[in-house]
Motif scaffolding. Structure first.
Motif, PDB file in Angstrom:
ATOM      1  N   ASN A  60       0.835  -1.196   0.000  1.00  0.00           N
ATOM      2  CA  ASN A  60       0.000   0.000   0.000  1.00  0.00           C
ATOM      3  C   ASN A  60       0.873   1.251   0.000  1.00  0.00           C
ATOM      4  OD1 ASN A  60      -1.796  -2.081   2.000  1.00  0.00           O
ATOM      5  ND2 ASN A  60      -2.829  -1.171   0.250  1.00  0.00           N
ATOM      6  N   LEU A  61       0.279   2.353  -0.372  1.00  0.00           N
ATOM      7  CA  LEU A  61       1.045   3.571  -0.626  1.00  0.00           C
ATOM      8  C   LEU A  61       1.808   4.065   0.601  1.00  0.00           C
ATOM      9  CD1 LEU A  61       1.888   5.979  -2.342  1.00  0.00           C
ATOM     10  CD2 LEU A  61      -0.333   7.042  -1.828  1.00  0.00           C
ATOM     11  N   VAL A  62       1.127   4.266   1.715  1.00  0.00           N
ATOM     12  CA  VAL A  62       1.794   4.862   2.870  1.00  0.00           C
ATOM     13  C   VAL A  62       2.878   3.951   3.442  1.00  0.00           C
ATOM     14  CG1 VAL A  62       1.465   5.775   5.209  1.00  0.00           C
ATOM     15  CG2 VAL A  62      -0.130   6.405   3.379  1.00  0.00           C
ATOM     16  N   PRO A  63       2.646   2.635   3.597  1.00  0.00           N
ATOM     17  CA  PRO A  63       3.762   1.781   4.037  1.00  0.00           C
ATOM     18  C   PRO A  63       4.971   1.850   3.111  1.00  0.00           C
ATOM     19  CG  PRO A  63       1.702   0.620   4.315  1.00  0.00           C
ATOM     20  CD  PRO A  63       1.379   1.878   3.574  1.00  0.00           C
ATOM     21  N   TYR A  64       4.737   2.008   1.811  1.00  0.00           N
ATOM     22  CA  TYR A  64       5.868   2.120   0.881  1.00  0.00           C
ATOM     23  C   TYR A  64       6.599   3.445   1.102  1.00  0.00           C
ATOM     24  CZ  TYR A  64       8.438   0.514  -3.192  1.00  0.00           C
ATOM     25  OH  TYR A  64       9.426   0.037  -4.015  1.00  0.00           O
ATOM     26  N   ILE A  65       5.840   4.516   1.307  1.00  0.00           N
ATOM     27  CA  ILE A  65       6.458   5.806   1.598  1.00  0.00           C
ATOM     28  C   ILE A  65       7.323   5.704   2.855  1.00  0.00           C
ATOM     29  CG2 ILE A  65       5.943   8.150   2.405  1.00  0.00           C
ATOM     30  CD1 ILE A  65       3.582   8.180   0.463  1.00  0.00           C
ATOM     31  N   GLY A  85      14.912   4.718   4.494  1.00  0.00           N
ATOM     32  CA  GLY A  85      16.070   4.381   3.683  1.00  0.00           C
ATOM     33  C   GLY A  85      16.109   2.964   3.151  1.00  0.00           C
ATOM     34  N   ASN A  86      15.024   2.194   3.348  1.00  0.00           N
ATOM     35  CA  ASN A  86      14.992   0.821   2.828  1.00  0.00           C
ATOM     36  C   ASN A  86      14.671   0.770   1.337  1.00  0.00           C
ATOM     37  OD1 ASN A  86      15.616  -0.182   5.306  1.00  0.00           O
ATOM     38  ND2 ASN A  86      13.553  -0.887   5.807  1.00  0.00           N
ATOM     39  N   LYS A  87      14.023   1.808   0.834  1.00  0.00           N
ATOM     40  CA  LYS A  87      13.711   1.921  -0.590  1.00  0.00           C
ATOM     41  C   LYS A  87      14.233   3.259  -1.085  1.00  0.00           C
ATOM     42  CE  LYS A  87      11.027  -1.849  -0.701  1.00  0.00           C
ATOM     43  NZ  LYS A  87      11.317  -3.045  -1.519  1.00  0.00           N
ATOM     44  N   SER A  88      14.597   3.301  -2.364  1.00  0.00           N
ATOM     45  CA  SER A  88      15.207   4.525  -2.887  1.00  0.00           C
ATOM     46  C   SER A  88      14.178   5.526  -3.402  1.00  0.00           C
ATOM     47  CB  SER A  88      16.198   4.175  -4.003  1.00  0.00           C
ATOM     48  OG  SER A  88      15.527   3.510  -5.073  1.00  0.00           O
ATOM     49  N   ASN A 133       6.248  15.555   8.081  1.00  0.00           N
ATOM     50  CA  ASN A 133       7.440  14.978   8.713  1.00  0.00           C
ATOM     51  C   ASN A 133       8.759  15.566   8.219  1.00  0.00           C
ATOM     52  OD1 ASN A 133       5.958  12.882  10.258  1.00  0.00           O
ATOM     53  ND2 ASN A 133       5.402  12.166   8.210  1.00  0.00           N
ATOM     54  N   HIS A 134       8.672  16.507   7.275  1.00  0.00           N
ATOM     55  CA  HIS A 134       9.863  17.207   6.772  1.00  0.00           C
ATOM     56  C   HIS A 134      10.883  16.223   6.196  1.00  0.00           C
ATOM     57  CE1 HIS A 134       8.027  20.589   8.804  1.00  0.00           C
ATOM     58  NE2 HIS A 134       8.081  19.934   9.947  1.00  0.00           N
ATOM     59  N   ILE A 135      10.368  15.284   5.417  1.00  0.00           N
ATOM     60  CA  ILE A 135      11.193  14.281   4.758  1.00  0.00           C
ATOM     61  C   ILE A 135      10.839  14.267   3.276  1.00  0.00           C
ATOM     62  CG2 ILE A 135      11.762  11.817   4.605  1.00  0.00           C
ATOM     63  CD1 ILE A 135      10.964  11.596   7.557  1.00  0.00           C
ATOM     64  N   LYS A 136      11.832  14.328   2.423  1.00  0.00           N
ATOM     65  CA  LYS A 136      11.587  14.327   0.980  1.00  0.00           C
ATOM     66  C   LYS A 136      11.419  12.889   0.489  1.00  0.00           C
ATOM     67  CE  LYS A 136      11.216  16.655  -2.888  1.00  0.00           C
ATOM     68  NZ  LYS A 136      10.094  17.598  -3.074  1.00  0.00           N
ATOM     69  N   ILE A 137      10.366  12.664  -0.318  1.00  0.00           N
ATOM     70  CA  ILE A 137      10.087  11.346  -0.878  1.00  0.00           C
ATOM     71  C   ILE A 137      10.270  11.391  -2.391  1.00  0.00           C
ATOM     72  CG2 ILE A 137       8.386   9.497  -1.133  1.00  0.00           C
ATOM     73  CD1 ILE A 137       9.330   9.901   1.741  1.00  0.00           C
ATOM     74  N   PRO A 138      11.386  10.890  -2.921  1.00  0.00           N
ATOM     75  CA  PRO A 138      11.565  10.857  -4.384  1.00  0.00           C
ATOM     76  C   PRO A 138      10.616   9.844  -5.021  1.00  0.00           C
ATOM     77  CG  PRO A 138      13.385   9.746  -3.290  1.00  0.00           C
ATOM     78  CD  PRO A 138      12.551  10.350  -2.205  1.00  0.00           C
ATOM     79  N   PHE A 158       5.170   5.367  14.164  1.00  0.00           N
ATOM     80  CA  PHE A 158       5.187   3.903  14.255  1.00  0.00           C
ATOM     81  C   PHE A 158       6.417   3.338  13.567  1.00  0.00           C
ATOM     82  CE2 PHE A 158       4.123  -0.061  11.929  1.00  0.00           C
ATOM     83  CZ  PHE A 158       4.097  -0.919  13.024  1.00  0.00           C
ATOM     84  N   GLN A 159       6.712   3.837  12.372  1.00  0.00           N
ATOM     85  CA  GLN A 159       7.864   3.321  11.639  1.00  0.00           C
ATOM     86  C   GLN A 159       9.163   3.604  12.390  1.00  0.00           C
ATOM     87  OE1 GLN A 159       7.735   1.582   8.396  1.00  0.00           O
ATOM     88  NE2 GLN A 159       9.625   1.033   9.451  1.00  0.00           N
ATOM     89  N   LYS A 160       9.294   4.772  12.979  1.00  0.00           N
ATOM     90  CA  LYS A 160      10.508   5.098  13.731  1.00  0.00           C
ATOM     91  C   LYS A 160      10.677   4.180  14.929  1.00  0.00           C
ATOM     92  CE  LYS A 160       9.560   9.508  14.169  1.00  0.00           C
ATOM     93  NZ  LYS A 160       9.704  10.914  14.591  1.00  0.00           N
ATOM     94  N   GLN A 161       9.585   3.909  15.626  1.00  0.00           N
ATOM     95  CA  GLN A 161       9.665   3.019  16.788  1.00  0.00           C
ATOM     96  C   GLN A 161       9.979   1.587  16.344  1.00  0.00           C
ATOM     97  OE1 GLN A 161       7.274   3.766  20.173  1.00  0.00           O
ATOM     98  NE2 GLN A 161       6.503   1.674  20.269  1.00  0.00           N
ATOM     99  N   LEU A 162       9.415   1.204  15.208  1.00  0.00           N
ATOM    100  CA  LEU A 162       9.631  -0.151  14.682  1.00  0.00           C
ATOM    101  C   LEU A 162      11.096  -0.381  14.348  1.00  0.00           C
ATOM    102  CD1 LEU A 162       7.854  -2.641  13.907  1.00  0.00           C
ATOM    103  CD2 LEU A 162       7.839  -1.733  11.583  1.00  0.00           C
ATOM    104  N   THR A 163      11.729   0.638  13.802  1.00  0.00           N
ATOM    105  CA  THR A 163      13.116   0.513  13.358  1.00  0.00           C
ATOM    106  C   THR A 163      14.119   1.107  14.343  1.00  0.00           C
ATOM    107  OG1 THR A 163      12.828   2.542  12.078  1.00  0.00           O
ATOM    108  CG2 THR A 163      12.510   0.461  10.922  1.00  0.00           C
TER     109      THR A 163
END
Length: 337
Positions: A198-203, A209-212, A282-287, A330-335
């Motif tokens: 799904n879109l948000v989990p991929y983002i 940094g797991n996907k480019s 979140n002030h993160i760029k998503i290419p 959630f993702q930050k806590q997970l990793t």
């Protein structure tokens, strides 16, 4: 204290709903085969509510195991989440989806009939509408052939449930929700997708940094920026709707033996708008990179939730940007970033 069974209760929406049910005073049983989650979620639920729900690792395709469970416990209502849910995977593995999603459903309904459990909430989906001719989608929008086997299992599931309740003394509500996003407030529960579909989990995978880069499937749709439109609804708002739905059945407030409610934000967002919302929150760029359209995808879908607002006294409360923040928490806590 009413006993509620939540199948798939360690999954994404299921776990949030278990928390909401416990906080509302229900005694919750969970059945999950751990095929799309981890046992750690059980511990997280307990930490949040200070109540440990009773958990059984059961494959719902095993009718004997399902029947033994119902024989052992007096169940007042069932909320049925357990199903495979990846649209793309369902296109390549249709039989796996039909077997799992429909056999599991039938076994639960049969056990309810045999062991006098009367109230059923079905985790349905906006995919039952296919590509609707008009937006927003309301409950009377004609159902079309779904664009994927996953969507077809939801449509067929609704038909099975309708036949079942009409032949018995049971009552059911099918909640047709749109695209769930977000996490609980402290980020300890979320959408566990080792291989994001799904879109948000991929983002999120890109953000850590797991996907480019994000593959955006299609920029030639008839939408404001050419990318597909979906209705993104916060998972906590969805959980609240499930609590209200089971309460409606337990209080005999339903008007027909099966009722259908759309659960969405009422607003359609394009893929690129979701990317921008995440970046702003979140002030993160998503290419990203534009790719050809993907099999099974529809152009646009967003909800008219006014019937749920009227009958369930429910409405979405969580802004999209907040959902993007909790998803990232959630993702930050997970990793352990």
């Amino acid at each position: 204290m009413k006993n509620i069974l939540v199948t798939g209760g360690l999954g994404y929406i299921g776990s949030h709903t278990v928390v909401a049910l416990q906080q509302a005073g229900f005694n919750v049983f969970i059945i999950d085969d751990l095929s799309n989650t981890i046992i750690n979620v059980w511990e997280k639920i307990t930490e949040i509510t200070n109540i440990q729900p009773i958990f059984y690792n059961i494959d719902l395709k095993d009718y004997n195991a399902v029947s033994v469970f119902f024989q052992s416990h007096k169940i007042d209502g069932v909320i049925h989440f357990a199903a495979y849910k990846a649209v793309g995977e369902s296109v390549t593995k249709p039989l796996m989806y039909y077997r799992n999603n429909l056999v599991g459903l039938i076994n639960v309904l049969q056990a309810m009939e045999e062991h006098d459990a009367n109230n059923f909430i079905f985790s349905s989906s906006c995919t039952v509408y296919g590509q609707a001719d008009e937006m927003p989608i309301h409950e009377n929008t004609p159902l079309k052939k779904p664009e994927s086997p996953y969507g077809n299992t939801k449509k067929m599931g609704e038909e099975i449930i309708e036949d079942f309740v009409n032949a018995t003394n049971k009552n059911a509500i099918a909640l047709r929700y749109f695209n769930p996003v977000g996490s609980n407030i402290n980020g300890t529960l979320g959408d566990l997708q080792p291989i994001p579909t799904n879109l948000v989990p991929y983002i999120l995978q890109i953000a850590i940094g797991n996907k480019s880069k994000l593959n955006v499937f299609g920029n030639d749709y008839n939408t404001k920026d050419g990318t597909a439109i979906r209705d993104y609804i916060d998972v906590n708002d969805l959980a609240d709707a499930h609590v209200k739905a089971i309460q409606r059945l337990l209080l005999n407030q339903n008007k027909t033996k099966i009722e259908y409610f759309n659960l969405g934000s009422g607003t359609g967002s394009t893929v690129l708008e979701i990317v921008q919302a995440f970046e702003n929150a979140n002030h993160i760029k998503i290419p990203f990179e534009i790719k050809p359209r993907r099999a099974g995808d529809i152009e646009q879908a967003y909800a008219d939730y006014s019937l749920a607002q009227k009958e369930l006294n429910w409405c979405p409360k969580t802004p999209l940007q907040k959902s993007m923040q909790t998803a990232w928490n959630f993702q930050k806590q997970l990793t352990e970033i």
